[in-house]
Write an enzyme that holds these catalytic residues in place. Structure first.
Site, PDB file in Angstrom:
ATOM      1  N   GLY A 177       0.840  -1.186   0.000  1.00 47.31           N
ATOM      2  CA  GLY A 177       0.000   0.000   0.000  1.00 47.31           C
ATOM      3  C   GLY A 177       0.875   1.235   0.000  1.00 47.31           C
ATOM      4  CE1 TYR A 178       3.646   2.411  -4.042  1.00 46.39           C
ATOM      5  CE2 TYR A 178       1.660   1.094  -4.246  1.00 46.39           C
ATOM      6  CZ  TYR A 178       2.988   1.301  -4.535  1.00 46.39           C
ATOM      7  OH  TYR A 178       3.664   0.395  -5.312  1.00 46.39           O
ATOM      8  CB  ILE A 179       2.171   6.283   3.203  1.00 45.96           C
ATOM      9  CG1 ILE A 179       2.064   4.941   3.936  1.00 45.96           C
ATOM     10  CG2 ILE A 179       1.939   7.446   4.161  1.00 45.96           C
ATOM     11  CD1 ILE A 179       3.099   4.719   4.998  1.00 45.96           C
TER      12      ILE A 179
END
Length: 159
Positions: free
Chosen positions: A30-32
């Site tokens: 996942g990307y922050i």
């Protein structure tokens, strides 16, 4: 922290190769960072290992900084990736004595997408790469096929 320059090409998969000699691992990431950020801050669980990775740059050569984190740190940060996640099974195998492929078979909303990446030791090696028959179109320079874009925008259509 491990910092390296990554020279990599990415292709669609025309047909699955024989994967009998390949290894596989389940990945969720996942990307922050936001969609329009020029850098990517990524959380990744790869089997029983956890990583925080910072990537920057575009195209064939990119900068990558990666650190191992604990499962607890991963779980604490994971909620920040909501709406920006992908899940896939990665197959890793040999193309030649010097080159390996990483074949990603995406799951969930990105199925049936399949992408294969090859990492090279130099730009010259990448440019001289003889593409195997099972590889499809080269999508290295198409931003919509970067994992961050796939996580936030879904599968692009080829132009």
């Amino acid at each position: 922290m491990t910092e390296k320059q990554e020279v990599e090409r990415k292709f669609l998969v025309q047909q699955l190769p024989d994967l009998e000699q390949a290894t596989k691992v389940r990945i969720r990431q996942g990307y922050i960072t936001q969609t329009d950020d020029s850098v990517e801050l990524r959380l990744r669980q790869k089997g029983d290992n956890y990583f925080l990775t910072l990537k920057s740059g575009d195209g064939l050569v990119r900068s990558e900084n990666e650190i191992s984190i604990s499962a607890q740190q991963f779980d604490q940060l994971w909620p920040n990736t909501l709406g920006q996640r992908i899940e896939k099974v990665r197959w890793k195998g040999q193309i030649s004595e010097q080159l390996q492929f990483e074949l990603d078979v995406f799951e969930g909303s990105l199925a049936p997408l399949q992408l294969v990446e090859v990492e090279f030791s130099s730009v010259a090696q990448a440019e001289g790469f003889q593409v195997p028959d099972w590889f499809g179109d080269d999508v290295t320079l198409i931003k919509g096929y970067k994992n961050k874009a796939l996580a936030t925008q879904g599968i692009p259509s080829l132009l």
